[in-house]
Scaffold this motif. Structure first.
Motif, mmCIF file in Angstrom:
data_model
loop_
_atom_site.group_PDB
_atom_site.id
_atom_site.type_symbol
_atom_site.label_atom_id
_atom_site.label_comp_id
_atom_site.label_asym_id
_atom_site.label_seq_id
_atom_site.Cartn_x
_atom_site.Cartn_y
_atom_site.Cartn_z
ATOM 1 N N SER A 40 40.958 41.858 31.732
ATOM 2 C CA SER A 40 39.768 42.521 31.211
ATOM 3 C C SER A 40 38.589 42.331 32.144
ATOM 4 N N ILE A 41 38.503 41.182 32.824
ATOM 5 C CA ILE A 41 37.453 40.960 33.816
ATOM 6 C C ILE A 41 37.654 41.913 34.982
ATOM 7 N N ALA A 42 38.909 42.050 35.440
ATOM 8 C CA ALA A 42 39.201 42.947 36.552
ATOM 9 C C ALA A 42 38.874 44.405 36.186
ATOM 10 N N ILE A 43 39.172 44.780 34.973
ATOM 11 C CA ILE A 43 38.886 46.151 34.533
ATOM 12 C C ILE A 43 37.382 46.391 34.464
ATOM 13 N N LYS A 44 36.634 45.420 33.977
ATOM 14 C CA LYS A 44 35.174 45.570 33.838
ATOM 15 C C LYS A 44 34.486 45.634 35.198
ATOM 16 N N VAL A 100 68.278 33.915 31.810
ATOM 17 C CA VAL A 100 68.328 35.348 31.518
ATOM 18 C C VAL A 100 67.341 35.695 30.408
ATOM 19 N N ALA A 101 67.261 34.843 29.393
ATOM 20 C CA ALA A 101 66.327 35.065 28.289
ATOM 21 C C ALA A 101 64.879 34.979 28.768
ATOM 22 N N VAL A 102 64.593 34.067 29.691
ATOM 23 C CA VAL A 102 63.234 33.952 30.237
ATOM 24 C C VAL A 102 62.823 35.273 30.876
ATOM 25 N N VAL A 103 63.702 35.853 31.668
ATOM 26 C CA VAL A 103 63.403 37.137 32.309
ATOM 27 C C VAL A 103 63.179 38.219 31.253
ATOM 28 N N ALA A 104 64.024 38.267 30.245
ATOM 29 C CA ALA A 104 63.880 39.265 29.177
ATOM 30 C C ALA A 104 62.563 39.084 28.430
ATOM 31 N N ILE A 105 62.177 37.844 28.185
ATOM 32 C CA ILE A 105 60.901 37.564 27.501
ATOM 33 C C ILE A 105 59.730 38.011 28.363
ATOM 34 N N LEU A 106 59.782 37.700 29.648
ATOM 35 C CA LEU A 106 58.700 38.105 30.549
ATOM 36 C C LEU A 106 58.568 39.627 30.611
ATOM 37 N N LEU A 107 59.688 40.322 30.656
ATOM 38 C CA LEU A 107 59.646 41.791 30.675
ATOM 39 C C LEU A 107 59.041 42.341 29.389
ATOM 40 N N GLU A 108 59.382 41.740 28.281
ATOM 41 C CA GLU A 108 58.840 42.187 26.988
ATOM 42 C C GLU A 108 57.339 41.874 26.891
ATOM 43 N N ILE A 109 56.917 40.728 27.412
ATOM 44 C CA ILE A 109 55.488 40.387 27.446
ATOM 45 C C ILE A 109 54.725 41.418 28.270
ATOM 46 N N GLU A 110 55.273 41.752 29.435
ATOM 47 C CA GLU A 110 54.623 42.759 30.295
ATOM 48 C C GLU A 110 54.469 44.082 29.547
ATOM 49 N N LYS A 111 55.519 44.479 28.849
ATOM 50 C CA LYS A 111 55.517 45.756 28.131
ATOM 51 C C LYS A 111 54.509 45.740 26.975
ATOM 52 N N ARG A 112 54.581 44.722 26.139
ATOM 53 C CA ARG A 112 53.753 44.695 24.928
ATOM 54 C C ARG A 112 52.281 44.438 25.208
ATOM 55 N N PHE A 113 51.992 43.654 26.238
ATOM 56 C CA PHE A 113 50.603 43.331 26.539
ATOM 57 C C PHE A 113 50.059 44.144 27.717
ATOM 58 N N SER A 114 50.835 45.103 28.184
ATOM 59 C CA SER A 114 50.421 45.976 29.305
ATOM 60 C C SER A 114 49.890 45.174 30.484
ATOM 61 N N MET A 115 50.733 44.284 30.981
ATOM 62 C CA MET A 115 50.346 43.450 32.119
ATOM 63 C C MET A 115 51.502 43.355 33.102
ATOM 64 N N THR A 116 51.165 42.920 34.303
ATOM 65 C CA THR A 116 52.176 42.648 35.316
ATOM 66 C C THR A 116 52.160 41.153 35.597
ATOM 67 N N MET A 166 40.555 43.708 23.320
ATOM 68 C CA MET A 166 41.472 42.663 23.760
ATOM 69 C C MET A 166 41.985 41.893 22.542
ATOM 70 N N ALA A 167 43.205 41.442 22.634
ATOM 71 C CA ALA A 167 43.819 40.699 21.538
ATOM 72 C C ALA A 167 43.196 39.312 21.411
ATOM 73 N N ASN A 168 43.042 38.848 20.174
ATOM 74 C CA ASN A 168 42.547 37.488 19.998
ATOM 75 C C ASN A 168 43.730 36.515 19.971
ATOM 76 N N SER A 169 43.418 35.238 19.913
ATOM 77 C CA SER A 169 44.450 34.200 20.005
ATOM 78 C C SER A 169 45.496 34.316 18.896
ATOM 79 N N ASP A 170 45.056 34.612 17.679
ATOM 80 C CA ASP A 170 46.004 34.752 16.571
ATOM 81 C C ASP A 170 46.948 35.932 16.793
ATOM 82 N N GLN A 171 46.402 37.047 17.274
ATOM 83 C CA GLN A 171 47.227 38.223 17.542
ATOM 84 C C GLN A 171 48.246 37.929 18.637
ATOM 85 N N ILE A 172 47.808 37.228 19.672
ATOM 86 C CA ILE A 172 48.710 36.871 20.776
ATOM 87 C C ILE A 172 49.821 35.953 20.265
#
Length: 95
Positions: free
Chosen positions: A89-93, A44-60, A1-7
């Motif tokens: 990560s809790i859900a996966i574990k 519009v930018a908020v939506v684009a940012i959220l989509l990019e967050i989902e992609k890069r951090f593999s989340m929904t 999992m990514a740490n705070s600095d990486q995020i």
């Protein structure tokens, strides 16, 4: 999992790319106000940012998880991502 600095670093990269902030992204700190402070950050930018967050951090991200408070400050956005990642990560574990 990514740490705070990486995020934090990855989130700044997302903002720089989606909003075209270039070097201005370097002045963003945890308490930097996003909504109403960065002209490029519109709905519009908020939506684009959220989509990019989902992609890069593999989340929904569900619509009901997001509020204006999420984008109020840069720190709020980083905290939101961190909490989502820790819940994942809790859900996966447990499965």
């Amino acid at each position: 999992m990514a740490n705070s600095d990486q995020i934090t670093i990855e989130t700044k990269k997302i903002l720089a790319e989606v909003l075209g902030l270039n070097e201005r992204v370097n002045s963003i700190e945890q308490d930097t106000i996003l909504l109403g402070n960065i002209p490029e950050l519109d709905s519009v930018a908020v939506v684009a940012i959220l989509l990019e967050i989902e992609k890069r951090f593999s989340m929904t991200i569900k619509d009901d998880e997001i509020s204006a408070r999420t984008f109020e400050t840069f720190g709020n956005l980083v905290d939101f991502i961190s909490k989502k990642l820790s819940k994942q990560s809790i859900a996966i574990k447990t499965t």
